[in-house]
Scaffold this motif. Structure first.
Motif, PDB file in Angstrom:
ATOM      1  N   THR A   1       0.913  -1.189  -0.041  1.00 50.86           N
ATOM      2  CA  THR A   1       0.019  -0.123   0.033  1.00 50.86           C
ATOM      3  C   THR A   1       0.801   1.223  -0.136  1.00 50.86           C
ATOM      4  O   THR A   1       0.402   2.289  -0.184  1.00 50.86           O
ATOM      5  CB  THR A   1      -1.070   0.068   1.253  1.00 50.86           C
ATOM      6  OG1 THR A   1      -0.326  -0.166   2.565  1.00 50.86           O
ATOM      7  CG2 THR A   1      -1.768  -1.039   1.269  1.00 50.86           C
TER       8      THR A   1
ATOM      9  N   GLU B   1      -3.586  -0.186  -3.851  1.00 50.25           N
ATOM     10  CA  GLU B   1      -3.524   1.114  -3.345  1.00 50.25           C
ATOM     11  C   GLU B   1      -2.410   1.693  -4.225  1.00 50.25           C
ATOM     12  O   GLU B   1      -1.728   1.323  -4.928  1.00 50.25           O
ATOM     13  CB  GLU B   1      -3.591   1.259  -1.921  1.00 50.25           C
ATOM     14  CG  GLU B   1      -4.624   0.688  -1.171  1.00 50.25           C
ATOM     15  CD  GLU B   1      -4.708   0.804   0.283  1.00 50.25           C
ATOM     16  OE1 GLU B   1      -4.201   1.660   0.873  1.00 50.25           O
ATOM     17  OE2 GLU B   1      -5.548   0.259   0.917  1.00 50.25           O
TER      18      GLU B   1
ATOM     19  N   LEU C   1      -3.388  -5.601  -1.525  1.00 52.49           N
ATOM     20  CA  LEU C   1      -4.621  -5.216  -0.428  1.00 52.49           C
ATOM     21  C   LEU C   1      -5.131  -3.718  -0.954  1.00 52.49           C
ATOM     22  O   LEU C   1      -4.217  -2.949  -1.526  1.00 52.49           O
ATOM     23  CB  LEU C   1      -3.664  -4.800   0.805  1.00 52.49           C
ATOM     24  CG  LEU C   1      -4.497  -4.470   2.041  1.00 52.49           C
ATOM     25  CD1 LEU C   1      -5.701  -5.245   2.332  1.00 52.49           C
ATOM     26  CD2 LEU C   1      -3.777  -4.130   3.301  1.00 52.49           C
ATOM     27  N   ASP C   2      -6.430  -3.490  -0.899  1.00 51.64           N
ATOM     28  CA  ASP C   2      -7.038  -2.374  -1.131  1.00 51.64           C
ATOM     29  C   ASP C   2      -8.053  -2.000  -0.135  1.00 51.64           C
ATOM     30  O   ASP C   2      -9.066  -2.794  -0.059  1.00 51.64           O
ATOM     31  CB  ASP C   2      -7.632  -2.895  -2.649  1.00 51.64           C
ATOM     32  CG  ASP C   2      -8.257  -1.166  -2.998  1.00 51.64           C
ATOM     33  OD1 ASP C   2      -8.508  -0.513  -2.279  1.00 51.64           O
ATOM     34  OD2 ASP C   2      -8.555  -1.169  -4.243  1.00 51.64           O
ATOM     35  N   SER C   3      -7.921  -1.225   0.719  1.00 52.34           N
ATOM     36  CA  SER C   3      -9.007  -1.002   1.651  1.00 52.34           C
ATOM     37  C   SER C   3     -10.181  -0.402   1.246  1.00 52.34           C
ATOM     38  O   SER C   3     -11.051  -0.292   1.910  1.00 52.34           O
ATOM     39  CB  SER C   3      -8.076  -0.073   2.880  1.00 52.34           C
ATOM     40  OG  SER C   3      -7.840   1.174   2.275  1.00 52.34           O
ATOM     41  N   GLN C   4     -10.368   0.342   0.099  1.00 54.49           N
ATOM     42  CA  GLN C   4     -11.427   0.605  -0.529  1.00 54.49           C
ATOM     43  C   GLN C   4     -11.894  -0.072  -1.755  1.00 54.49           C
ATOM     44  O   GLN C   4     -12.699   0.394  -2.635  1.00 54.49           O
ATOM     45  CB  GLN C   4     -10.966   2.158  -1.242  1.00 54.49           C
ATOM     46  CG  GLN C   4     -10.471   3.164  -0.166  1.00 54.49           C
ATOM     47  CD  GLN C   4     -11.325   3.377   0.940  1.00 54.49           C
ATOM     48  OE1 GLN C   4     -12.560   3.606   0.691  1.00 54.49           O
ATOM     49  NE2 GLN C   4     -10.971   3.216   2.400  1.00 54.49           N
TER      50      GLN C   4
ATOM     51  N   MET D   1      -6.901  -7.805  10.862  1.00 58.82           N
ATOM     52  CA  MET D   1      -7.564  -7.268   9.858  1.00 58.82           C
ATOM     53  C   MET D   1      -7.416  -8.162   8.556  1.00 58.82           C
ATOM     54  O   MET D   1      -6.482  -8.844   8.276  1.00 58.82           O
ATOM     55  CB  MET D   1      -7.321  -5.715   9.417  1.00 58.82           C
ATOM     56  CG  MET D   1      -7.284  -4.842  10.575  1.00 58.82           C
ATOM     57  SD  MET D   1      -8.812  -4.250  11.062  1.00 58.82           S
ATOM     58  CE  MET D   1      -9.206  -3.019   9.939  1.00 58.82           C
TER      59      MET D   1
ATOM     60  N   THR E   1      -2.919  -5.289  13.323  1.00 60.91           N
ATOM     61  CA  THR E   1      -3.139  -3.838  13.742  1.00 60.91           C
ATOM     62  C   THR E   1      -3.231  -3.566  15.201  1.00 60.91           C
ATOM     63  O   THR E   1      -3.719  -4.523  15.890  1.00 60.91           O
ATOM     64  CB  THR E   1      -4.323  -2.988  12.879  1.00 60.91           C
ATOM     65  OG1 THR E   1      -5.308  -3.455  13.198  1.00 60.91           O
ATOM     66  CG2 THR E   1      -4.093  -3.547  11.499  1.00 60.91           C
TER      67      THR E   1
END
Length: 255
Positions: A46, A94, A120-123, A158, A153
């Motif tokens: 990210t 990201e 990983l893409d939190s959105q 997560m 975290t």
């Protein structure tokens, strides 16, 4: 046993999310004091190495050169360059993944890319999963940046990139080619970057499935620190024991 260099994980080893692991900071400072080479080998895609460097300095007062940070993004780009299937790419990820891939000369393509890269893409949205699935079904080469199921975290464990990749593997019935730890490519590139042979270094990390297996699978000694993903109660049942297991990095003796 003494080592000429150290390969070190970040998440769960040096910090947990926004929380510093003080023993991790002291470990890095001792390496610097002793002039021992080290390289942070991280599956985190990210953030760019420069952003990771700034974060270590600004949030944790750990001061290192960006050249000491080797991410799964850099290893992914190295892999695609070697594979040489084309320059069209669709990415779930990201800025630390997308920006660096595009800066390396790849072109964004949603319909018929040569590669689908998933990190990983939190959105992340359902539509992104749809686009990736359809492109892979059309023949795009499917890359998973790293297999981490979870990220340690301050809130807990997560969902990680591996969880997103698994969804697309289920949707396409195709397995991704994984780049990050514990795969060989990121470790081979890391050894080239640090300029040492595998018998001269040790892999330090908190996650047995990624950090420790990256050492075990590639003939590198390992140090499991129990400050992140793998818990103390899990150690006795691990299929192959790490070379060393410590509760925290303050327990390590430099020889």
């Amino acid at each position: 046993m003494s080592y000429k260099g150290y390969l070190i994980d970040l998440d769960g080893t040096i910090y947990r999310g926004k929380e510093l692991i003080p023993a991790g900071k002291r470990f890095v400072e001792t390496l610097q004091e002793k002039n021992l080479p080290f390289l942070f080998v991280t599956n985190n895609t990210t953030k760019s190495p420069q952003t990771v460097q700034q974060r270590l300095a600004n949030e944790f007062s750990i001061f290192v050169d960006s050249q000491t940070i080797y991410t799964a993004t850099l290893a992914t780009i190295d892999f695609m360059n070697e594979k040489a299937l084309g320059k069209k790419v669709f990415v779930i990820g990201e800025a630390g993944l997308i920006d660096l891939i595009l800066a390396a000369g790849y072109v964004w393509e949603e319909e018929n890319p040569d590669y689908v890269v998933v990190g990983l893409d939190s959105q992340v949205t359902y539509e992104k999963f749809v686009q990736a699935t359809l492109a892979i079904q059309k023949g795009a080469f499917f890359i998973g940046t790293n297999p981490d199921k979870n990220i340690p975290t301050e809130r807990g464990l997560m969902p990680g990139a591996g969880s997103l990749i698994a969804l697309i593997e289920t949707a396409t019935q195709k397995k991704a080619t994984y780049i990050g730890k514990p795969e060989a490519i990121i470790m081979e590139k890391a050894l080239a970057r640090i300029g040492l042979k595998k018998e001269d270094v040790i892999m330090v990390g908190d996650n047995y499935e990624t950090d420790i297996k990256s050492g075990i699978n590639n003939g590198i000694d390992t140090l499991l620190v129990l400050t992140g993903f793998t818990k103390k109660e899990d150690v006795d049942s691990l299929p192959v024991a790490p070379t060393f297991v410590l509760n925290e990095l303050d327990e390590w003796t430099f020889e």
